[in-house]
Design a protein around this motif. Structure first.
Motif, PDB file in Angstrom:
ATOM      1  N   GLY A  19      16.744 -25.477 -26.082  1.00  0.00           N
ATOM      2  CA  GLY A  19      15.992 -24.906 -24.973  1.00  0.00           C
ATOM      3  C   GLY A  19      14.958 -25.877 -24.440  1.00  0.00           C
ATOM      4  N   ASP A  20      13.710 -25.473 -24.442  1.00  0.00           N
ATOM      5  CA  ASP A  20      12.594 -26.307 -23.965  1.00  0.00           C
ATOM      6  C   ASP A  20      11.869 -26.996 -25.116  1.00  0.00           C
ATOM      7  N   SER A  21      12.547 -27.220 -26.208  1.00  0.00           N
ATOM      8  CA  SER A  21      11.937 -27.811 -27.395  1.00  0.00           C
ATOM      9  C   SER A  21      11.326 -29.183 -27.107  1.00  0.00           C
ATOM     10  N   THR A  22      10.250 -29.462 -27.787  1.00  0.00           N
ATOM     11  CA  THR A  22       9.611 -30.777 -27.687  1.00  0.00           C
ATOM     12  C   THR A  22       9.872 -31.605 -28.948  1.00  0.00           C
ATOM     13  N   VAL A  23      10.798 -31.156 -29.774  1.00  0.00           N
ATOM     14  CA  VAL A  23      11.166 -31.874 -30.989  1.00  0.00           C
ATOM     15  C   VAL A  23      11.695 -33.262 -30.610  1.00  0.00           C
ATOM     16  N   LEU A  24      11.323 -34.263 -31.362  1.00  0.00           N
ATOM     17  CA  LEU A  24      11.775 -35.625 -31.124  1.00  0.00           C
ATOM     18  C   LEU A  24      13.293 -35.665 -31.001  1.00  0.00           C
ATOM     19  N   ASP A  25      13.802 -36.307 -29.981  1.00  0.00           N
ATOM     20  CA  ASP A  25      15.237 -36.477 -29.717  1.00  0.00           C
ATOM     21  C   ASP A  25      15.959 -35.200 -29.300  1.00  0.00           C
ATOM     22  N   ALA A  26      15.234 -34.117 -29.004  1.00  0.00           N
ATOM     23  CA  ALA A  26      15.878 -32.866 -28.592  1.00  0.00           C
ATOM     24  C   ALA A  26      16.690 -33.061 -27.322  1.00  0.00           C
ATOM     25  N   GLU A  27      16.173 -33.814 -26.348  1.00  0.00           N
ATOM     26  CA  GLU A  27      16.896 -34.038 -25.094  1.00  0.00           C
ATOM     27  C   GLU A  27      18.213 -34.759 -25.343  1.00  0.00           C
ATOM     28  N   CYS A  28      18.195 -35.752 -26.204  1.00  0.00           N
ATOM     29  CA  CYS A  28      19.420 -36.491 -26.526  1.00  0.00           C
ATOM     30  C   CYS A  28      20.431 -35.583 -27.211  1.00  0.00           C
ATOM     31  N   TRP A  29      19.991 -34.823 -28.212  1.00  0.00           N
ATOM     32  CA  TRP A  29      20.897 -33.920 -28.923  1.00  0.00           C
ATOM     33  C   TRP A  29      21.441 -32.841 -27.996  1.00  0.00           C
ATOM     34  N   ALA A  30      20.612 -32.354 -27.092  1.00  0.00           N
ATOM     35  CA  ALA A  30      21.015 -31.249 -26.222  1.00  0.00           C
ATOM     36  C   ALA A  30      21.908 -31.690 -25.074  1.00  0.00           C
ATOM     37  N   ASN A  31      21.651 -32.868 -24.510  1.00  0.00           N
ATOM     38  CA  ASN A  31      22.336 -33.246 -23.278  1.00  0.00           C
ATOM     39  C   ASN A  31      22.969 -34.629 -23.293  1.00  0.00           C
ATOM     40  N   GLY A  32      22.682 -35.440 -24.270  1.00  0.00           N
ATOM     41  CA  GLY A  32      23.176 -36.807 -24.261  1.00  0.00           C
ATOM     42  C   GLY A  32      24.349 -37.061 -25.186  1.00  0.00           C
ATOM     43  N   ARG A  33      25.050 -36.018 -25.589  1.00  0.00           N
ATOM     44  CA  ARG A  33      26.132 -36.169 -26.556  1.00  0.00           C
ATOM     45  C   ARG A  33      27.489 -36.255 -25.863  1.00  0.00           C
ATOM     46  N   ASN A  34      28.430 -36.874 -26.523  1.00  0.00           N
ATOM     47  CA  ASN A  34      29.802 -36.960 -26.019  1.00  0.00           C
ATOM     48  C   ASN A  34      30.639 -35.755 -26.428  1.00  0.00           C
ATOM     49  N   PHE A  35      30.081 -34.936 -27.307  1.00  0.00           N
ATOM     50  CA  PHE A  35      30.810 -33.777 -27.807  1.00  0.00           C
ATOM     51  C   PHE A  35      29.945 -32.529 -27.710  1.00  0.00           C
ATOM     52  N   ASP A  36      30.576 -31.407 -27.410  1.00  0.00           N
ATOM     53  CA  ASP A  36      29.930 -30.102 -27.494  1.00  0.00           C
ATOM     54  C   ASP A  36      30.081 -29.670 -28.946  1.00  0.00           C
ATOM     55  N   ILE A  37      28.979 -29.457 -29.614  1.00  0.00           N
ATOM     56  CA  ILE A  37      28.999 -29.092 -31.028  1.00  0.00           C
ATOM     57  C   ILE A  37      28.379 -27.700 -31.161  1.00  0.00           C
ATOM     58  N   ARG A  38      29.114 -26.804 -31.791  1.00  0.00           N
ATOM     59  CA  ARG A  38      28.607 -25.443 -32.017  1.00  0.00           C
ATOM     60  C   ARG A  38      28.731 -25.123 -33.500  1.00  0.00           C
ATOM     61  N   HIS A  39      27.639 -24.667 -34.082  1.00  0.00           N
ATOM     62  CA  HIS A  39      27.530 -24.464 -35.522  1.00  0.00           C
ATOM     63  C   HIS A  39      27.711 -23.000 -35.914  1.00  0.00           C
ATOM     64  N   SER A  40      28.301 -22.799 -37.075  1.00  0.00           N
ATOM     65  CA  SER A  40      28.374 -21.474 -37.668  1.00  0.00           C
ATOM     66  C   SER A  40      28.096 -21.621 -39.158  1.00  0.00           C
ATOM     67  N   PRO A  41      27.097 -20.948 -39.711  1.00  0.00           N
ATOM     68  CA  PRO A  41      26.447 -19.796 -39.141  1.00  0.00           C
ATOM     69  C   PRO A  41      25.357 -20.127 -38.120  1.00  0.00           C
ATOM     70  N   SER A  42      24.574 -21.161 -38.283  1.00  0.00           N
ATOM     71  CA  SER A  42      23.557 -21.523 -37.300  1.00  0.00           C
ATOM     72  C   SER A  42      23.233 -23.004 -37.466  1.00  0.00           C
ATOM     73  N   PRO A  43      22.792 -23.662 -36.387  1.00  0.00           N
ATOM     74  CA  PRO A  43      22.478 -25.088 -36.484  1.00  0.00           C
ATOM     75  C   PRO A  43      21.239 -25.314 -37.343  1.00  0.00           C
ATOM     76  N   VAL A  44      21.184 -26.469 -37.954  1.00  0.00           N
ATOM     77  CA  VAL A  44      20.060 -26.801 -38.838  1.00  0.00           C
ATOM     78  C   VAL A  44      19.296 -28.023 -38.334  1.00  0.00           C
ATOM     79  N   TYR A  45      19.226 -28.194 -37.007  1.00  0.00           N
ATOM     80  CA  TYR A  45      18.525 -29.343 -36.443  1.00  0.00           C
ATOM     81  C   TYR A  45      17.040 -29.323 -36.774  1.00  0.00           C
ATOM     82  N   VAL A  46      16.417 -28.167 -36.622  1.00  0.00           N
ATOM     83  CA  VAL A  46      14.974 -28.067 -36.787  1.00  0.00           C
ATOM     84  C   VAL A  46      14.597 -27.200 -37.974  1.00  0.00           C
ATOM     85  N   SER A  47      15.330 -26.113 -38.172  1.00  0.00           N
ATOM     86  CA  SER A  47      15.049 -25.219 -39.286  1.00  0.00           C
ATOM     87  C   SER A  47      16.358 -24.635 -39.802  1.00  0.00           C
ATOM     88  N   ALA A  48      16.305 -24.148 -41.016  1.00  0.00           N
ATOM     89  CA  ALA A  48      17.479 -23.518 -41.623  1.00  0.00           C
ATOM     90  C   ALA A  48      17.218 -22.025 -41.698  1.00  0.00           C
TER      91      ALA A  48
END
Length: 80
Positions: A19-48
């Motif tokens: 979303g509007d996260s200010t976490v370091l590299d959030a923009e790159c992870w969110a929009n600068g990737r070559n792949f759409d990655i969707r996690h199950s059960p939930s992503p662990v980028y910032v918290s588990a």
């Protein structure tokens, strides 16, 4: 037997997760990737969040067309 997983369209995209996260590299992870990655059960980028689990499943899809080279899909799957 394959695990019972939600369909990829039922999972949030990385851009939606950050979303509007200010976490370091959030923009790159969110929009600068070559792949759409969707996690199950939930992503662990910032918290588990949620129950602890020993595994995490990923839906992975290229954002663009892969080259017409028989080695490209194998290389793409190895780089994720």
């Amino acid at each position: 037997m394959p695990p019972d997983l939600p369909a990829p369209e039922d999972l949030p995209t990385v851009a939606e997760v950050f979303g509007d996260s200010t976490v370091l590299d959030a923009e790159c992870w969110a929009n600068g990737r070559n792949f759409d990655i969707r996690h199950s059960p939930s992503p662990v980028y910032v918290s588990a969040d949620g129950e602890r689990t020993r595994r995490q499943a990923l839906w992975l899809e290229a954002c663009g067309r892969l080259r017409d080279d028989p080695n490209t899909p194998a290389a793409a799957s190895m780089s994720s």
